[in-house]
Design a protein around this motif. Structure first.
Motif, mmCIF file in Angstrom:
data_model
loop_
_atom_site.group_PDB
_atom_site.id
_atom_site.type_symbol
_atom_site.label_atom_id
_atom_site.label_comp_id
_atom_site.label_asym_id
_atom_site.label_seq_id
_atom_site.Cartn_x
_atom_site.Cartn_y
_atom_site.Cartn_z
ATOM 1 N N LEU A 35 0.832 -1.203 0.000
ATOM 2 C CA LEU A 35 0.000 0.000 0.000
ATOM 3 C C LEU A 35 0.867 1.255 0.000
ATOM 4 O O LEU A 35 0.694 2.155 -0.827
ATOM 5 C CB LEU A 35 -0.919 -0.010 1.232
ATOM 6 N N PHE A 36 1.862 1.298 0.937
ATOM 7 C CA PHE A 36 2.653 2.521 1.027
ATOM 8 C C PHE A 36 3.633 2.651 -0.146
ATOM 9 O O PHE A 36 3.948 3.758 -0.556
ATOM 10 C CB PHE A 36 3.341 2.614 2.385
ATOM 11 N N ASP A 37 4.086 1.508 -0.681
ATOM 12 C CA ASP A 37 4.917 1.585 -1.882
ATOM 13 C C ASP A 37 4.122 2.166 -3.042
ATOM 14 O O ASP A 37 4.621 2.972 -3.824
ATOM 15 C CB ASP A 37 5.432 0.187 -2.263
ATOM 16 N N PHE A 38 2.847 1.728 -3.139
ATOM 17 C CA PHE A 38 1.950 2.207 -4.189
ATOM 18 C C PHE A 38 1.733 3.727 -4.053
ATOM 19 O O PHE A 38 1.852 4.482 -5.023
ATOM 20 C CB PHE A 38 0.624 1.438 -4.080
ATOM 21 N N ILE A 39 1.474 4.155 -2.810
ATOM 22 C CA ILE A 39 1.299 5.597 -2.571
ATOM 23 C C ILE A 39 2.579 6.339 -2.948
ATOM 24 O O ILE A 39 2.551 7.392 -3.586
ATOM 25 C CB ILE A 39 0.919 5.863 -1.092
ATOM 26 N N GLY A 40 3.737 5.753 -2.551
ATOM 27 C CA GLY A 40 5.023 6.350 -2.876
ATOM 28 C C GLY A 40 5.226 6.514 -4.376
ATOM 29 O O GLY A 40 5.692 7.554 -4.842
ATOM 30 N N GLU A 41 4.830 5.482 -5.133
ATOM 31 C CA GLU A 41 4.957 5.541 -6.594
ATOM 32 C C GLU A 41 4.143 6.697 -7.159
ATOM 33 O O GLU A 41 4.607 7.462 -8.000
ATOM 34 C CB GLU A 41 4.432 4.243 -7.219
ATOM 35 N N LYS A 42 2.887 6.796 -6.678
ATOM 36 C CA LYS A 42 1.989 7.848 -7.168
ATOM 37 C C LYS A 42 2.575 9.232 -6.850
ATOM 38 O O LYS A 42 2.547 10.145 -7.674
ATOM 39 C CB LYS A 42 0.603 7.715 -6.524
ATOM 40 N N LEU A 43 3.131 9.347 -5.635
ATOM 41 C CA LEU A 43 3.715 10.629 -5.240
ATOM 42 C C LEU A 43 4.901 10.974 -6.118
ATOM 43 O O LEU A 43 5.083 12.124 -6.520
ATOM 44 C CB LEU A 43 4.139 10.587 -3.776
ATOM 45 N N ALA A 44 5.714 9.940 -6.432
ATOM 46 C CA ALA A 44 6.884 10.167 -7.287
ATOM 47 C C ALA A 44 6.450 10.642 -8.666
ATOM 48 O O ALA A 44 7.151 11.408 -9.323
ATOM 49 C CB ALA A 44 7.711 8.897 -7.385
ATOM 50 N N ASP A 45 5.249 10.183 -9.105
ATOM 51 C CA ASP A 45 4.725 10.614 -10.403
ATOM 52 C C ASP A 45 3.987 11.949 -10.321
ATOM 53 O O ASP A 45 3.150 12.253 -11.185
ATOM 54 C CB ASP A 45 3.747 9.550 -10.953
#
Lengths: 372, 95
Positions: A35-45
């Motif tokens: 979940l937090f990796d997914f959020i991190g990815e979105k934030l990076a984008d």
């Protein structure tokens, strides 16, 4: 600002989630990480993530700035970078602040009695509201006046310079610039002033010192209360009242530095934060010794800076008194660490070092026993 | 990205149904809220640290009632980006 050190471990967290949802602990932990990796990815984008009833997370660009490392006190350049900005939503804030929900802002009537007004005069309010505006106008006017003054001075200097340089050029062409500067300095008495200002303490450097001193002193310490300054209080008595030892006052000063400019001048109704007692001077640990000595060094610096400022203003007696205070502060601190003069050699001016050494030779060290 | 999109994205990643995913995600953030309300901090190594900081009580001026006030202390949720995430978001420079 106090940060709580209580930590929730991810294993305990995962166990609760597993229990609530009927999945295994390993699955729960994996889900949380994903979940937090997914959020991190979105934030990076560059995509902000909004979580209903919790808060929003977004990417923010931070410009490069200068800072200090609180552990080593080294100056460091922090390069420009992105950071994640977290904005808690009001629901989260309300839940977190549950225990304060009964505390409402109190009207301060004391200020009215102090000013002798039965109610706040509307003019007074307008004055406060317009204050910032007026200030900027005043600043502009001041700037303009300064520029005009500078121009006048320049014209004067130029005329003087032509008068002075003529004989200098005739004597020696090579040394003319040096002689020119020296003669100008002598005329205005600037040579003496520059000599005296070699002892001046750099303001920015001092501020950095205080930030690191505060970090050192508040690290891992609990707050035991607050104290509202009354008439007739001084910082020594407040330290004595709470810690049964007035010699620990530099600690109180450093931990409340942002509210007090001059240690000898605390203001009525200031709210001071009282941390737990650092320790008993008779059996201070090595860290506690270091901390108190550091606080004393802070006082030494502030007295020195205040003294220099007074001298600069032309108050000779007041300034010298302050500088004298700074030296005696150092002598008081030596009792906690007999090796202080060598250990902090860079932070102490040679003349003060000599003074303290003289006192030690004359009176010896103040025994720590004297502390109650 | 809002919560709906987060749920459908996670459902796709984990192969669970949307209802299941929604329940787990909600329980995670509810739990995180209660952790913060107990003034504890929570760290996800690859993401960052959620914690609360206390703002001490202070004096302020309320312009609408034209009075000086003593404002009560307040706890503020805070997030600190982990080094791993910092690296990730800074990988491509400024966009």
């Amino acid at each position: 600002m106090v940060e709580n050190d209580d930590k929730m471990h991810i294993d305990d967290f995962a166990e609760k989630i597993a229990h609530e949802n009927g999945i295994t602990k390993i699955q729960a932990k994996e889900f949380i990480t994903t979940l937090f990796d997914f959020i991190g990815e979105k934030l990076a984008d560059n995509e902000p993530v909004k979580i209903y009833n919790f808060g929003s997370l977004s990417k923010k660009w931070m410009k490069k700035r200068k800072g200090i490392n609180p552990k080593t006190q080294e100056k460091i350049n922090i390069p420009a970078h992105y950071k994640i900005l977290f904005k808690p939503y009001s629901k989260l804030s309300d839940i977190v602040n549950r225990k304060y929900r009964n505390l409402k802002p109190n009207v301060l009537d004391a200020l009215l009695t102090l000013t002798g007004m039965t109610k706040v005069n509307p003019d007074f309010i307008n004055a406060i509201n317009n204050d910032t505006e007026k200030k900027s106008m005043w600043e502009k006017a001041k700037k303009r006046a300064l520029i005009i003054l500078a121009i006048i001075l320049l014209v004067l200097l130029a005329t003087l310079a032509t008068l002075i340089t003529i004989p200098v050029v005739m004597i020696n062409e090579n040394n003319k610039i040096v002689q020119y500067v020296n003669s100008i300095n002598k005329i205005f008495g600037l040579d003496k002033i520059t000599d005296r200002f070699k002892g001046e303490i750099n303001e920015q450097e001092a501020n950095e010192f205080f930030i690191s001193a505060k970090t050192k002193l508040t690290d891992n310490r609990k707050i035991i209360g607050e104290y509202i300054v009354k008439d007739g209080d001084n910082i020594f008595n407040i330290a004595k009242e709470h810690w049964k030892n007035e010699y620990l006052w530099p600690d109180l000063y450093i931990t409340n530095k942002e509210k007090i400019e001059d240690p000898d001048l605390i203001k009525k109704n200031d709210v001071l934060v009282i941390y737990e007692k650092l320790g008993d001077p008779k059996d201070f640990s090595k860290k506690q010794k270091d901390d108190i000595v550091y606080a004393y060094l802070g006082i030494y610096r502030i007295y020195k800076a205040l003294g220099e400022a007074e001298l600069q203003k032309g108050n000779k007696i007041k300034g010298e008194q302050r500088i004298n205070d700074s030296k005696w502060t150092l002598y008081t601190a030596v009792r906690y660490d007999h090796n202080l003069l060598n250990k902090y050699e860079d932070a102490i001016y040679p003349e003060d070092r000599e003074f303290v050494q003289q006192q030690i030779d004359k009176f010896g060290f103040i025994p720590a026993k004297k502390d109650k | 990205m809002n919560k709906e999109q987060l749920i459908s994205g996670m459902a796709e990643k984990t192969g669970k149904t949307k209802t299941e995913t929604k329940k787990i995600i909600e329980s995670i953030f509810d739990e995180l809220t209660s952790v913060l309300s107990e003034e504890k901090s929570f760290t996800i190594t690859s993401f960052g640290n959620f914690s609360v900081v206390k703002r001490e009580r202070r004096k302020g001026f309320n312009p609408s009632i034209e009075k000086f006030m003593m404002l009560p202390p307040k706890l503020k949720p805070r997030f600190k980006t982990s080094e791993i995430l910092k690296e990730k978001i800074n990988k491509n420079g400024r966009k």
